[in-house]
Design an enzyme around this catalytic site. Structure first.
Site, PDB file in Angstrom:
ATOM      1  CD  GLU A  47      59.664  89.075  42.380  1.00 13.60           C
ATOM      2  OE1 GLU A  47      59.662  90.204  42.878  1.00 13.60           O
ATOM      3  OE2 GLU A  47      60.716  88.491  42.007  1.00 13.60           O
ATOM      4  CE  LYS A 113      61.000  92.179  45.795  1.00 14.45           C
ATOM      5  NZ  LYS A 113      61.296  92.125  44.341  1.00 14.45           N
ATOM      6  CB  CYS A 147      62.438  88.186  44.635  1.00 18.00           C
ATOM      7  SG  CYS A 147      63.726  87.938  43.362  1.00 18.00           S
TER       8      CYS A 147
END
Length: 261
Positions: A47, A113, A147
């Site tokens: 990430e 995200k 994540c």
């Protein structure tokens, strides 16, 4: 892989990152990719691989997102492999933690995200995405996430019969047990290969990252894990996925729902 078995060879790059320095990080990853001595189908990066997990996106020049995307396309073309990883990306005055999946021919897919990390204030600095991404590549359906998304099983749920979950992450040491446990759980409940690529080292604001880049098979078996700077190569098999789902058709009994963002 046998001749009648579709497979993928995937390189997972676990490394330290230069803080808020895209030029240095691109140069470093160029060197890392050059070290891969065998042909691979996908290379996965962590990430925010050009900056570390910064909550100061304005410290990065606006053009760095485009420069990183261009670099990823160049690497994918040069090494005839797909490249996956997330970066700080500015668009229309908004900042995104944006993952790109670049095919060798330059075809580009993007995922913003969904679950911004509120504990660090990511929801204030970055605009969250609302659409999940599924990529068809070499006979596999792949769902790449980022994540914190790992903590949300509904968002990760296998409603499209995909084969691989990939998480690009900066996951810190105090919660690494959750990382290990949830990667295994996502593999088992979705009957997929589950891959997590983390970084190592300590960032400029004092967070330590222990790695644990890993790959779990569709039954939750640990195939590879690393706690040091290195490049892991994992091989996955479509026959294993299809055979398991035929023998144990658990996905047919999954709850029916629609993801609405």
């Amino acid at each position: 892989m046998t001749q009648n078995n579709i497979g993928l060879k995937i390189a997972l790059i676990q490394t330290e990152l230069f803080w808020e320095d895209p030029i240095a990080n691109r140069a470093m990853f160029t060197s890392k990719i050059e070290q891969i001595r065998e042909a691979v189908d996908i290379i996965v990066l962590p990430e925010m691989f050009t900056s570390g997990f910064t909550m100061s996106p304005d410290n990065l020049k606006e053009e760095e997102g485009i420069l990183t995307l261009t670099w990823m396309k160049q690497m994918a073309s040069k090494y005839n492999t797909a490249i996956v990883g997330s970066t700080v990306f500015k668009e229309d005055s908004f900042n995104y933690n944006r993952l790109f999946f670049i095919k060798p021919n330059g075809e580009t897919f993007a995922y913003d995200k969904k679950h911004t990390f509120t504990l660090a204030g990511e929801h204030v600095k970055f605009t969250a995405g609302s659409l999940r991404l599924i990529v068809d590549y070499k006979g596999f359906k792949i769902c790449p996430l980022i994540c914190y998304d790992l903590r949300f099983p509904v968002w990760s749920r296998n409603t499209e019969n995909f084969d691989i979950l990939i998480y690009a992450a900066n996951w810190p040491a105090p919660r690494i047990n959750a990382w290990d446990t949830l990667l295994k759980a996502r593999a088992i409940e979705n009957m997929v290969y589950c891959i997590g690529v983390n970084r190592i080292g300590t960032d400029k604001i004092g967070h330590n990252y222990p790695g644990h880049t890993s790959c779990y098979n569709p039954q939750g078996g640990l195939m590879e894990i690393s706690k040091k700077e290195e490049i892991l190569i994992v091989e996955i098999s479509k026959n294993e996925i299809d055979g398991l789902r035929t023998k144990l058709p658990f996905l047919e009994d999954r709850d029916q729902f629609n993801l609405i963002g």
